[in-house]
Design a protein around this motif. Structure first.
Motif, PDB file in Angstrom:
ATOM      1  N   ASP A   2      27.245 -27.590  19.728  1.00 54.73           N
ATOM      2  CA  ASP A   2      26.824 -26.234  19.360  1.00 54.73           C
ATOM      3  C   ASP A   2      25.863 -25.668  20.401  1.00 54.73           C
ATOM      4  OD1 ASP A   2      28.198 -26.312  16.807  1.00 54.73           O
ATOM      5  OD2 ASP A   2      26.629 -27.724  16.184  1.00 54.73           O
ATOM      6  N   VAL A   3      25.107 -26.547  21.031  1.00 56.48           N
ATOM      7  CA  VAL A   3      24.234 -26.162  22.143  1.00 56.48           C
ATOM      8  C   VAL A   3      24.333 -27.259  23.197  1.00 56.48           C
ATOM      9  CG1 VAL A   3      22.598 -24.956  20.629  1.00 56.48           C
ATOM     10  CG2 VAL A   3      22.161 -27.334  21.284  1.00 56.48           C
ATOM     11  N   LEU A   4      23.967 -26.924  24.425  1.00 51.38           N
ATOM     12  CA  LEU A   4      23.880 -27.900  25.501  1.00 51.38           C
ATOM     13  C   LEU A   4      22.409 -28.084  25.874  1.00 51.38           C
ATOM     14  CD1 LEU A   4      26.782 -26.701  27.847  1.00 51.38           C
ATOM     15  CD2 LEU A   4      26.827 -28.626  26.235  1.00 51.38           C
ATOM     16  N   TYR A   5      22.032 -29.305  26.167  1.00 51.92           N
ATOM     17  CA  TYR A   5      20.662 -29.595  26.600  1.00 51.92           C
ATOM     18  C   TYR A   5      20.753 -30.401  27.891  1.00 51.92           C
ATOM     19  CZ  TYR A   5      15.780 -31.296  26.344  1.00 51.92           C
ATOM     20  OH  TYR A   5      14.454 -31.598  26.601  1.00 51.92           O
ATOM     21  N   ILE A   6      20.436 -29.753  29.005  1.00 50.76           N
ATOM     22  CA  ILE A   6      20.505 -30.408  30.305  1.00 50.76           C
ATOM     23  C   ILE A   6      19.133 -30.953  30.649  1.00 50.76           C
ATOM     24  CG2 ILE A   6      21.108 -30.148  32.734  1.00 50.76           C
ATOM     25  CD1 ILE A   6      23.412 -29.798  30.665  1.00 50.76           C
ATOM     26  N   ILE A   7      18.962 -32.249  30.501  1.00 49.17           N
ATOM     27  CA  ILE A   7      17.700 -32.904  30.829  1.00 49.17           C
ATOM     28  C   ILE A   7      17.521 -32.905  32.348  1.00 49.17           C
ATOM     29  CG2 ILE A   7      17.674 -34.322  28.741  1.00 49.17           C
ATOM     30  CD1 ILE A   7      18.954 -36.579  30.395  1.00 49.17           C
ATOM     31  N   THR A   8      16.433 -33.483  32.827  1.00 47.92           N
ATOM     32  CA  THR A   8      16.171 -33.464  34.273  1.00 47.92           C
ATOM     33  C   THR A   8      16.931 -34.584  34.982  1.00 47.92           C
ATOM     34  OG1 THR A   8      14.129 -34.743  33.967  1.00 47.92           O
ATOM     35  CG2 THR A   8      13.943 -32.344  34.026  1.00 47.92           C
TER      36      THR A   8
ATOM     37  N   THR B 133      25.028 -30.082  16.520  1.00 51.81           N
ATOM     38  CA  THR B 133      25.327 -31.077  17.559  1.00 51.81           C
ATOM     39  C   THR B 133      24.827 -30.579  18.905  1.00 51.81           C
ATOM     40  OG1 THR B 133      27.322 -31.758  16.369  1.00 51.81           O
ATOM     41  CG2 THR B 133      27.130 -32.428  18.675  1.00 51.81           C
ATOM     42  N   VAL B 134      24.094 -31.447  19.614  1.00 49.99           N
ATOM     43  CA  VAL B 134      23.523 -31.125  20.921  1.00 49.99           C
ATOM     44  C   VAL B 134      24.286 -31.883  21.993  1.00 49.99           C
ATOM     45  CG1 VAL B 134      21.451 -31.169  22.359  1.00 49.99           C
ATOM     46  CG2 VAL B 134      21.257 -30.773  19.883  1.00 49.99           C
ATOM     47  N   GLY B 135      24.876 -31.156  22.924  1.00 53.82           N
ATOM     48  CA  GLY B 135      25.626 -31.787  24.005  1.00 53.82           C
ATOM     49  C   GLY B 135      24.724 -32.205  25.149  1.00 53.82           C
ATOM     50  N   LEU B 136      24.846 -33.451  25.563  1.00 56.10           N
ATOM     51  CA  LEU B 136      24.043 -34.015  26.651  1.00 56.10           C
ATOM     52  C   LEU B 136      24.957 -34.463  27.783  1.00 56.10           C
ATOM     53  CD1 LEU B 136      21.725 -36.314  24.493  1.00 56.10           C
ATOM     54  CD2 LEU B 136      21.166 -34.038  25.349  1.00 56.10           C
ATOM     55  N   ILE B 137      24.642 -34.042  28.996  1.00 60.14           N
ATOM     56  CA  ILE B 137      25.395 -34.472  30.182  1.00 60.14           C
ATOM     57  C   ILE B 137      24.426 -35.193  31.106  1.00 60.14           C
ATOM     58  CG2 ILE B 137      26.900 -33.738  32.072  1.00 60.14           C
ATOM     59  CD1 ILE B 137      27.265 -31.075  30.563  1.00 60.14           C
ATOM     60  N   TYR B 138      24.758 -36.411  31.508  1.00 60.54           N
ATOM     61  CA  TYR B 138      23.825 -37.152  32.357  1.00 60.54           C
ATOM     62  C   TYR B 138      24.547 -38.245  33.132  1.00 60.54           C
ATOM     63  CZ  TYR B 138      23.939 -40.847  28.780  1.00 60.54           C
ATOM     64  OH  TYR B 138      24.343 -41.830  27.914  1.00 60.54           O
ATOM     65  N   ASN B 139      23.869 -38.703  34.168  1.00 58.36           N
ATOM     66  CA  ASN B 139      24.367 -39.797  34.999  1.00 58.36           C
ATOM     67  C   ASN B 139      23.711 -41.089  34.532  1.00 58.36           C
ATOM     68  OD1 ASN B 139      25.008 -41.650  36.980  1.00 58.36           O
ATOM     69  ND2 ASN B 139      24.439 -40.352  38.695  1.00 58.36           N
ATOM     70  N   PRO B 140      24.457 -42.011  33.921  1.00 59.66           N
ATOM     71  CA  PRO B 140      23.852 -43.251  33.434  1.00 59.66           C
ATOM     72  C   PRO B 140      23.336 -44.152  34.554  1.00 59.66           C
ATOM     73  CG  PRO B 140      26.241 -43.327  33.223  1.00 59.66           C
ATOM     74  CD  PRO B 140      25.893 -41.925  33.601  1.00 59.66           C
TER      75      PRO B 140
ATOM     76  N   SER C 143      17.333 -40.602  33.543  1.00 61.38           N
ATOM     77  CA  SER C 143      18.177 -39.899  32.576  1.00 61.38           C
ATOM     78  C   SER C 143      18.424 -40.731  31.328  1.00 61.38           C
ATOM     79  CB  SER C 143      19.512 -39.530  33.235  1.00 61.38           C
ATOM     80  OG  SER C 143      19.297 -38.698  34.355  1.00 61.38           O
ATOM     81  N   VAL C 144      18.659 -42.012  31.510  1.00 62.25           N
ATOM     82  CA  VAL C 144      18.854 -42.910  30.368  1.00 62.25           C
ATOM     83  C   VAL C 144      17.618 -42.882  29.474  1.00 62.25           C
ATOM     84  CG1 VAL C 144      19.204 -45.307  29.668  1.00 62.25           C
ATOM     85  CG2 VAL C 144      20.456 -44.385  31.637  1.00 62.25           C
ATOM     86  N   ALA C 145      16.442 -42.903  30.100  1.00 61.77           N
ATOM     87  CA  ALA C 145      15.195 -42.870  29.335  1.00 61.77           C
ATOM     88  C   ALA C 145      15.074 -41.567  28.551  1.00 61.77           C
ATOM     89  CB  ALA C 145      14.003 -43.034  30.274  1.00 61.77           C
ATOM     90  N   GLN C 146      15.431 -40.448  29.174  1.00 62.04           N
ATOM     91  CA  GLN C 146      15.332 -39.159  28.494  1.00 62.04           C
ATOM     92  C   GLN C 146      16.298 -39.050  27.318  1.00 62.04           C
ATOM     93  OE1 GLN C 146      14.600 -35.498  31.077  1.00 62.04           O
ATOM     94  NE2 GLN C 146      15.306 -36.995  32.577  1.00 62.04           N
ATOM     95  N   VAL C 147      17.504 -39.548  27.483  1.00 58.55           N
ATOM     96  CA  VAL C 147      18.481 -39.497  26.395  1.00 58.55           C
ATOM     97  C   VAL C 147      17.959 -40.267  25.190  1.00 58.55           C
ATOM     98  CG1 VAL C 147      20.784 -40.248  25.672  1.00 58.55           C
ATOM     99  CG2 VAL C 147      20.476 -39.086  27.870  1.00 58.55           C
ATOM    100  N   GLU C 148      17.316 -41.394  25.438  1.00 62.02           N
ATOM    101  CA  GLU C 148      16.748 -42.163  24.334  1.00 62.02           C
ATOM    102  C   GLU C 148      15.633 -41.383  23.642  1.00 62.02           C
ATOM    103  OE1 GLU C 148      17.950 -44.995  23.054  1.00 62.02           O
ATOM    104  OE2 GLU C 148      19.559 -44.595  24.486  1.00 62.02           O
TER     105      GLU C 148
ATOM    106  N   SER D 103       8.256 -36.390  40.369  1.00 62.83           N
ATOM    107  CA  SER D 103       9.539 -36.073  39.728  1.00 62.83           C
ATOM    108  C   SER D 103      10.176 -37.327  39.135  1.00 62.83           C
ATOM    109  CB  SER D 103      10.496 -35.413  40.732  1.00 62.83           C
ATOM    110  OG  SER D 103       9.877 -34.358  41.417  1.00 62.83           O
ATOM    111  N   VAL D 104       9.354 -38.212  38.612  1.00 62.94           N
ATOM    112  CA  VAL D 104       9.820 -39.457  37.988  1.00 62.94           C
ATOM    113  C   VAL D 104       9.609 -39.346  36.486  1.00 62.94           C
ATOM    114  CG1 VAL D 104       9.414 -41.933  37.753  1.00 62.94           C
ATOM    115  CG2 VAL D 104       9.413 -40.871  40.035  1.00 62.94           C
ATOM    116  N   THR D 105      10.674 -39.497  35.731  1.00 61.82           N
ATOM    117  CA  THR D 105      10.605 -39.314  34.279  1.00 61.82           C
ATOM    118  C   THR D 105       9.809 -40.407  33.588  1.00 61.82           C
ATOM    119  OG1 THR D 105      12.714 -38.158  34.250  1.00 61.82           O
ATOM    120  CG2 THR D 105      11.997 -39.165  32.177  1.00 61.82           C
ATOM    121  N   ASP D 106      10.072 -41.650  33.939  1.00 56.24           N
ATOM    122  CA  ASP D 106       9.467 -42.793  33.247  1.00 56.24           C
ATOM    123  C   ASP D 106       9.020 -43.823  34.281  1.00 56.24           C
ATOM    124  OD1 ASP D 106       8.684 -44.794  31.524  1.00 56.24           O
ATOM    125  OD2 ASP D 106      10.686 -45.215  30.747  1.00 56.24           O
TER     126      ASP D 106
END
Length: 341
Positions: A233-239, A180-187, A192-197, A134-137
């Protein structure tokens, strides 16, 4: 504690294999014809960042793989299971405890837990295998140098399929009217930072732009979602572990405001997100468990396993969630997706 994968020169297959730093209960596991391999009980520590369905499924998959490969809890296997409850201080306390207890292997579930476990082992100059999932990067998190170059005692599985985020952004750009895609994450979560990029990179040339809202704890998630209502316009909840732990609060906002909500994994679709390109986290944990079984048996060492990406990426759409978020299912999606109610 001795490394489990050190070769034992001059010891026959019928000899007693002594594993350093483990319990004293002895069990017999099926050896070759006419003999058996006798091993002491091994201790496997689980450092899980937080409880939510995806991480829980990965842990269960890991345990299933060990059970199917001769490791029976209460007989020749003891688990030390610790959950940090998304507290960054807890993960280091847990990791240090596992190292001081001289466990035989650490299963680190999610990026913060993996980083803490690796740091604790390095700091103590210990020789304990650390298997992450469960590790993104894994490379960006400085767990390994490259996916095909794991560390001497660190390897595992990533929960980011290389095509998952690009496919999601492509679907949003081509199949919705979103701008516009809304992103919510914990920096504070490197994953999460890697996914947002990656999301921003995938948006290049699509006409989409990102609107971001950051959180520090699960208590911040609902307000962050509400702050994006007039922008996204949409929300995208990354992992993101923090946000996914409070996913229902985002789902409620999406339903109330008729905002389509995409997710980074399939468990969130089952919980009420509209759609996701994803895979089964139980399979991811299972793959990690197969690595662990071979290492604990002394057949391989962590450096023998390349870090793995998930397999079987698919698009799943929740029809009920789509309806509740004001989205009309298009007929052209039938050939692209699996549907759930």
């Amino acid at each position: 504690m001795k490394r489990l994968w050190k070769s034992l020169v001059g010891v026959s297959l019928a000899s007693v294999l002594v594993l350093g730093g483990c319990g004293s209960t002895e069990d017999t596991q099926g050896g070759g014809e006419g003999g058996d391999d006798t091993e002491k009980t091994v201790t496997v520590a689980i450092n899980q960042f937080v409880e939510h369905p995806s991480l829980d499924a990965a842990t269960e998959g890991f345990k299933k793989a060990l059970a199917e490969n001769g490791f029976t809890e209460g007989e020749n296997l003891e688990y030390v299971i610790d959950n940090a409850q998304a507290d960054m201080n807890n993960i280091h306390t847990i990791a240090n405890k596992h190292v001081s207890d001289e466990v035989d292997l650490i299963f680190a579930n999610a990026t913060p837990s993996a980083q803490a476990s690796v740091q604790a082992v390095k700091k103590a100059n210990a020789e304990i295998p650390v298997l992450f999932t469960s590790v993104t990067d894994p490379v960006g998190a400085e767990l390994i140098e490259a996916m095909d170059q794991p560390g001497e005692w660190v390897t595992g599985t990533s929960d980011t399929h290389p095509e998952a985020i690009p496919n999601t952004i492509k679907f949003i750009a081509e199949q919705t009217d979103a701008k516009t895609v809304g992103l919510i994450y914990n920096p504070g979560e490197q994953n999460s930072v890697a996914q947002v990029e990656i999301v921003k990179k995938a948006m290049e040339g699509t006409g989409l732009k990102a609107a971001e809202a950051s959180v520090a704890t699960t208590a911040d998630v609902k307000q962050a979602a509400e702050s994006l209502v007039d922008e996204a316009d949409v929300l995208y909840i990354i992992t993101d572990n923090t946000v996914v732990s409070a996913l229902e609060s985002v789902i409620k906002v999406a339903q109330d405001e008729d905002i389509p909500m995409f997710a980074g994994e399939l468990d969130s679709v089952n919980r009420g997100a509209m759609a996701a390109y994803g895979f089964d986290y139980a399979d991811l944990g299972y793959e990690t468990g197969l690595m662990a079984a071979a290492i604990l048996k002394g057949e391989k060492k962590p450096s023998d396993f390349e870090a793995q990406y998930p397999q079987n990426l698919k698009l799943v759409i929740n029809k009920t969630a789509a309806e509740e978020m004001g989205v009309e299912i298009k007929s052209e999606w039938d050939d692209m997706a699996e549907y759930i109610e």
